[in-house]
Design a protein around this motif. Structure first.
Motif, mmCIF file in Angstrom:
data_model
loop_
_atom_site.group_PDB
_atom_site.id
_atom_site.type_symbol
_atom_site.label_atom_id
_atom_site.label_comp_id
_atom_site.label_asym_id
_atom_site.label_seq_id
_atom_site.Cartn_x
_atom_site.Cartn_y
_atom_site.Cartn_z
ATOM 1 N N ILE A 1 -3.509 32.346 28.745
ATOM 2 C CA ILE A 1 -3.269 32.080 27.473
ATOM 3 C C ILE A 1 -1.750 31.746 27.028
ATOM 4 O O ILE A 1 -1.140 31.226 26.086
ATOM 5 C CB ILE A 1 -3.480 33.300 26.429
ATOM 6 N N VAL A 2 -1.001 31.917 28.160
ATOM 7 C CA VAL A 2 0.607 31.670 28.087
ATOM 8 C C VAL A 2 0.639 30.110 28.269
ATOM 9 O O VAL A 2 0.040 29.382 29.212
ATOM 10 C CB VAL A 2 1.404 32.362 29.048
ATOM 11 N N LEU A 3 1.283 29.372 27.338
ATOM 12 C CA LEU A 3 1.389 27.964 27.309
ATOM 13 C C LEU A 3 2.031 27.380 28.521
ATOM 14 O O LEU A 3 3.030 28.088 28.825
ATOM 15 C CB LEU A 3 2.009 27.390 25.915
ATOM 16 N N PRO A 4 2.098 26.399 29.148
ATOM 17 C CA PRO A 4 2.659 25.900 30.259
ATOM 18 C C PRO A 4 4.088 25.702 29.895
ATOM 19 O O PRO A 4 5.068 26.065 30.771
ATOM 20 C CB PRO A 4 1.988 24.537 30.510
ATOM 21 N N GLN A 5 4.381 25.317 28.727
ATOM 22 C CA GLN A 5 6.050 25.297 28.306
ATOM 23 C C GLN A 5 6.705 26.741 28.466
ATOM 24 O O GLN A 5 8.080 26.583 28.622
ATOM 25 C CB GLN A 5 6.154 24.643 27.003
ATOM 26 N N GLY A 6 5.972 27.879 28.021
ATOM 27 C CA GLY A 6 6.463 29.076 28.090
ATOM 28 C C GLY A 6 7.221 29.604 26.789
ATOM 29 O O GLY A 6 7.064 30.691 26.471
ATOM 30 N N TRP A 7 8.108 28.645 26.486
ATOM 31 C CA TRP A 7 9.178 29.289 25.701
ATOM 32 C C TRP A 7 9.230 27.879 24.311
ATOM 33 O O TRP A 7 9.217 27.100 24.688
ATOM 34 C CB TRP A 7 10.472 29.307 26.268
ATOM 35 N N ASN A 8 9.969 28.696 23.354
ATOM 36 C CA ASN A 8 9.849 27.833 22.140
ATOM 37 C C ASN A 8 11.105 28.077 21.464
ATOM 38 O O ASN A 8 11.786 28.933 21.193
ATOM 39 C CB ASN A 8 8.809 28.249 21.076
ATOM 40 N N ASP A 9 12.074 26.874 21.184
ATOM 41 C CA ASP A 9 13.258 26.889 20.427
ATOM 42 C C ASP A 9 13.058 27.006 19.119
ATOM 43 O O ASP A 9 14.373 26.738 18.336
ATOM 44 C CB ASP A 9 14.076 25.901 20.976
ATOM 45 N N TRP A 10 12.125 27.208 18.496
ATOM 46 C CA TRP A 10 12.004 27.281 16.961
ATOM 47 C C TRP A 10 12.455 26.007 16.397
ATOM 48 O O TRP A 10 13.039 26.061 15.184
ATOM 49 C CB TRP A 10 12.269 28.257 16.486
ATOM 50 N N GLY A 11 12.286 24.850 16.922
ATOM 51 C CA GLY A 11 12.716 23.459 16.308
ATOM 52 C C GLY A 11 14.184 23.347 16.426
ATOM 53 O O GLY A 11 14.650 22.161 15.668
ATOM 54 N N ASP A 12 15.218 23.937 17.143
ATOM 55 C CA ASP A 12 16.371 23.539 17.069
ATOM 56 C C ASP A 12 16.844 23.612 18.299
ATOM 57 O O ASP A 12 17.094 24.510 19.286
ATOM 58 C CB ASP A 12 17.338 24.789 16.212
ATOM 59 N N GLN A 13 17.024 22.429 18.925
ATOM 60 C CA GLN A 13 17.498 21.877 20.190
ATOM 61 C C GLN A 13 18.882 22.440 20.692
ATOM 62 O O GLN A 13 19.030 22.624 21.883
ATOM 63 C CB GLN A 13 17.535 20.501 20.586
ATOM 64 N N ARG A 14 19.692 22.678 19.707
ATOM 65 C CA ARG A 14 20.983 23.597 20.160
ATOM 66 C C ARG A 14 20.959 24.688 20.728
ATOM 67 O O ARG A 14 21.827 24.982 21.415
ATOM 68 C CB ARG A 14 21.826 23.432 18.700
#
Length: 303
Positions: free
Chosen positions: A238-251
């Motif tokens: 169930i863990v997405l390959p990307q693993g992590w999410n910056d919540w739309g802020d690349q900074r």
């Protein structure tokens, strides 16, 4: 330091019939540990432990843990007519330091409705420092465990939810815990809120298991310097390959600290991970893989 023990039983066989009454009996600013032994049962109570009541232990039955249950959400109106918001939606809220829970089940039964706002429904909010949970379970949907602030230790716990089901600014060590997603679509397991690089907060998970439904990120960056580490943890598919999410802020990509160390399972495949996730070396992982991460050697007591 001698402890004081009182009992709670719904059938009247204890010192009190409700957990709330037992808490009310404790004099403020107590300096001795008070153990509230809670007999099996479902306790429909909203529990608040103020800062003036440190050294409190909830002790349940190992074979039949008692359940404290509620269903408040962030949008429900409080006594003042205003929405409770996430902070006050908790079934059990702990502001006191040195809280311990052993063999307990905490629950918020309010469902998460996709497409609606303010359906945060917290089972436990822990805002005091030096708190420990042993063999406890936390059931909720959105925002199950509000790991708000302070040093916290979780051992052999079960934590279930869908959206951001472990969230907050705490500095916490989770050991031998089972993290179970009930997400219907895509959600995040953690939303850690470390907001600047000098803060010592972050979540560390060791020897744990991630299972369940839906698709999940290991974490999303609620704070610009969000910090989460998984070590020796089994991750199901169930863990997405990307693993992590910056919540739309690349900074945030250069600021967050998202680490993985010697994890296993189909969800631990690192080939699809975001470039800013960290595969930790032995040396980098060392600060995160023991109870010393939360200074446990100075305050943890054997349950």
């Amino acid at each position: 330091m001698n402890s004081v023990r009182v009992s709670v039983s719904q059938d009247g066989a204890g010192d009190f019939k409700t957990i709330g009454d037992a808490i009310s009996s404790i004099p403020p600013n107590n300096t001795r540990r008070v153990i509230i032994a809670i007999k099996p049962g479902v306790y429909r109570e909203k529990i608040f432990i103020p800062r003036t009541l440190p050294f409190l232990t909830f002790l349940g039955d190992w074979s039949e843990p008692p359940t404290i249950t509620g269903n408040d959400t962030a949008s429900v109106s409080g006594n003042d007519g205003k929405p409770l918001r996430t902070y006050q939606s908790a079934t059990v809220a702990v502001d006191a330091n040195y809280f311990v829970a052993i063999n307990m089940k905490f629950e918020n039964t309010a469902p998460h409705v996709i497409g609606t706002r303010q359906e945060q429904a917290v089972a436990v909010r822990i805002s005091g420092t030096k708190a420990a949970f042993y063999n406890c379970s936390f059931y909720g949907d959105q925002d199950t465990l509000y790991d708000h602030k302070g040093l916290h230790y979780f051992s052999n716990c079960f934590i279930q939810g869908s959206v951001d089901f472990i969230f907050g600014s705490g500095r916490s060590f989770y050991e031998n815990c089972h993290l179970n997603s009930i997400a219907k679509k895509v959600a995040s397991l953690t939303a850690q809120k470390r907001s600047n690089s000098s803060l010592a907060s972050g979540f560390s998970f060791k020897d744990s298991t991630i299972t369940g439904s839906g698709l999940i990120y290991l974490g999303r960056a609620w704070g610009d310097y969000s910090r989460v580490v998984f070590s020796y943890t089994y991750m199901d598919k169930i863990v997405l390959p990307q693993g992590w999410n910056d919540w739309g802020d690349q900074r945030r990509d250069s600021r967050v600290y998202y680490g993985e160390y010697k994890c296993s399972g189909p969800g631990a495949n690192l080939t699809g991970r975001v470039t800013w996730a960290r595969v930790l070396t032995d040396e980098e992982a060392r600060p995160f893989i023991g109870a010393y991460y939360v200074e446990g050697d100075t305050w943890l007591i054997s349950p």
